[in-house]
Design an enzyme around this catalytic site. Structure first.
Site, PDB file in Angstrom:
ATOM      1  N   ILE A 174      39.624  48.402  32.525  1.00 24.47           N
ATOM      2  CA  ILE A 174      39.985  49.174  33.703  1.00 24.47           C
ATOM      3  C   ILE A 174      41.459  49.533  33.560  1.00 24.47           C
ATOM      4  O   ILE A 174      42.199  48.889  32.824  1.00 24.47           O
ATOM      5  CB  ILE A 174      39.722  48.414  35.030  1.00 24.47           C
ATOM      6  CG1 ILE A 174      40.421  47.055  35.046  1.00 24.47           C
ATOM      7  CG2 ILE A 174      38.235  48.273  35.275  1.00 24.47           C
ATOM      8  CD1 ILE A 174      40.198  46.277  36.349  1.00 24.47           C
ATOM      9  N   ASP A 175      41.885  50.561  34.251  1.00 23.30           N
ATOM     10  CA  ASP A 175      43.242  51.062  34.094  1.00 23.30           C
ATOM     11  C   ASP A 175      44.283  50.062  34.592  1.00 23.30           C
ATOM     12  O   ASP A 175      43.987  49.170  35.392  1.00 23.30           O
ATOM     13  CB  ASP A 175      43.410  52.379  34.851  1.00 23.30           C
ATOM     14  CG  ASP A 175      42.515  53.477  34.312  1.00 23.30           C
ATOM     15  OD1 ASP A 175      42.279  53.496  33.093  1.00 23.30           O
ATOM     16  OD2 ASP A 175      42.036  54.295  35.111  1.00 23.30           O
ATOM     17  N   LYS A 176      45.494  50.247  34.139  1.00 24.83           N
ATOM     18  CA  LYS A 176      46.597  49.354  34.482  1.00 24.83           C
ATOM     19  C   LYS A 176      46.710  49.147  35.990  1.00 24.83           C
ATOM     20  O   LYS A 176      46.829  48.016  36.464  1.00 24.83           O
ATOM     21  CB  LYS A 176      47.914  49.921  33.940  1.00 24.83           C
ATOM     22  CG  LYS A 176      49.161  49.143  34.370  1.00 24.83           C
ATOM     23  CD  LYS A 176      50.421  49.818  33.880  1.00 24.83           C
ATOM     24  CE  LYS A 176      51.672  49.085  34.386  1.00 24.83           C
ATOM     25  NZ  LYS A 176      52.916  49.754  33.938  1.00 24.83           N
TER      26      LYS A 176
END
Length: 366
Positions: A174-176
């Site tokens: 998942i994104d930062k």
């Protein structure tokens, strides 16, 4: 291997165990996937015919023939730009490259004592609730403080876990600045089993997001190829005609309409990089405070100074895209039992929703 998301969340190929979508530009793209070149060799004059796995194991420090063979099976070993099998015999003058679906390491992965919110762990896997602001994997501009650094510390006394071994580790991403649940494989067999489940779309993943604008329909489905923007390599976008990108499907359900925003539950049928963020923008509902996709501006509401101050405080309360990977379900690779996990909304999103709920109630009372 394929964040999210993930693309926003996407399973990783056998090339390597992880990828973070927010850093360096890939060397090339193929079939909707990005690749980075990690090694390049020009076969010397006078080189006798030799299997490519033997050729590479003599030149790449710290690797094994088995790992090179696995990379070849994943089409990560190329000769003059074309994938070859591990029994291919090299010829003088040929260009051999090893490509992976993650950027090159610029620093060694260092084990760091970073607290992990471990939801579940056994001998085969680990489920962790990642906080917003933590990168999944080291890369350009993010060399430490990542989830992989934290996992290296967590497994430092486990002789069977190698943080650099692509046969184990993170199965998806998942994104930062997205929070939520991730599964980590502790064995090669677990990685293979879980990777197949993500690839075959049998996993269960639901996200909660706050988006700009109220939703007209309580339920809907967004279909549109997602790929890297042709104008800005740091962004993904939707290509409705399907000429670029990869097929992507997001189902959504409206949980609450709150004046000028909505709380929605999104279920991924596919997992492309930034998929929810891009799909919601595509239908006119960017995620609240999503800087990359224009959600960090006042997109709905009035122009009063009081409202502008309210929005400013909301941005301060939740200083990132309002997106949380809330649930995760899969079949255990060993016991074959259904495993389902749920996580609470993080404090920043819970406070953001509470503020909007209060704003909507006050607006309705006027």
């Amino acid at each position: 291997m394929a964040e999210d998301f993930i693309d926003i969340e996407e399973p990783f190929s056998a090339c390597h165990s992880a990828i973070q979508s927010d850093f360096s530009e890939p060397d090339f793209s193929e079939n909707g996937r990005d690749f980075w070149e990690h090694y390049r060799y020009e076969v010397e004059r006078g080189q006798v015919l030799l299997r490519i796995d033997k050729y590479l194991v003599e030149r790449i420090k710290g690797t094994s023939r088995n790992r090179i063979q696995n990379a070849a099976e994943a089409q990560c070993i190329r000769v003059n730009g074309r994938p070859v099998k591990s029994n291919y015999r090299v010829h003088p003058g040929e260009i051999i490259t090893v490509v992976m679906d993650r950027p090159r390491y610029e620093n060694e992965i260092i084990a760091q004592d970073i607290p992990l919110n471990i939801v579940y762990e056994d001998e085969s896997l680990l489920v962790v609730n990642k906080p917003a602001g933590m990168c999944v994997h080291p890369g350009h501009g993010n060399y430490d403080g990542t989830l992989v650094n934290a996992l290296a510390w967590h497994f430092k006394d486990n002789p069977n876990y190698d943080v650099t071994d692509p046969r184990m580790g993170l199965v998806h991403r998942i994104d930062k600045d997205t929070s939520g649940l991730l599964v980590v494989a502790k064995t090669p067999d677990a990685k293979t089993s879980l990777g197949k489940q993500f690839f075959n779309k049998t996993t269960k993943r639901q996200y909660v997001a706050v988006v700009w604008g109220t939703m007209k329909d309580s339920d809907g489905t967004i279909v549109g190829h997602v790929g890297r923007s042709l104008r800005d390599r740091l962004q993904m976008c939707v290509f409705p005609d399907g000429e670029h990108g990869k097929h992507a499907v997001t189902h959504y359900h409206t949980l609450e309409n709150l004046a000028h925003v909505a709380v929605v539950r999104c279920q991924l049928e596919t997992g492309r990089t930034h998929q929810i963020r891009v799909h919601m923008k595509h239908i006119g509902h960017p995620l609240f405070n999503d800087e990359r996709y224009g959600g960090d501006k006042v997109l709905r509401g009035n122009t009063s100074s009081h409202y502008a101050q309210f929005i400013h405080h909301c941005f301060e309360v939740c200083p990132r895209q309002a997106l949380h990977a809330k649930t995760l379900g899969f079949v255990h690779p060993v016991t074959k039992q259904e495993m389902n996990f749920d996580s609470e909304l993080p404090a920043d999103m819970a406070e953001l929703i509470a503020r909007w709920r209060n704003y909507a109630e006050n607006l309705a009372a006027k």
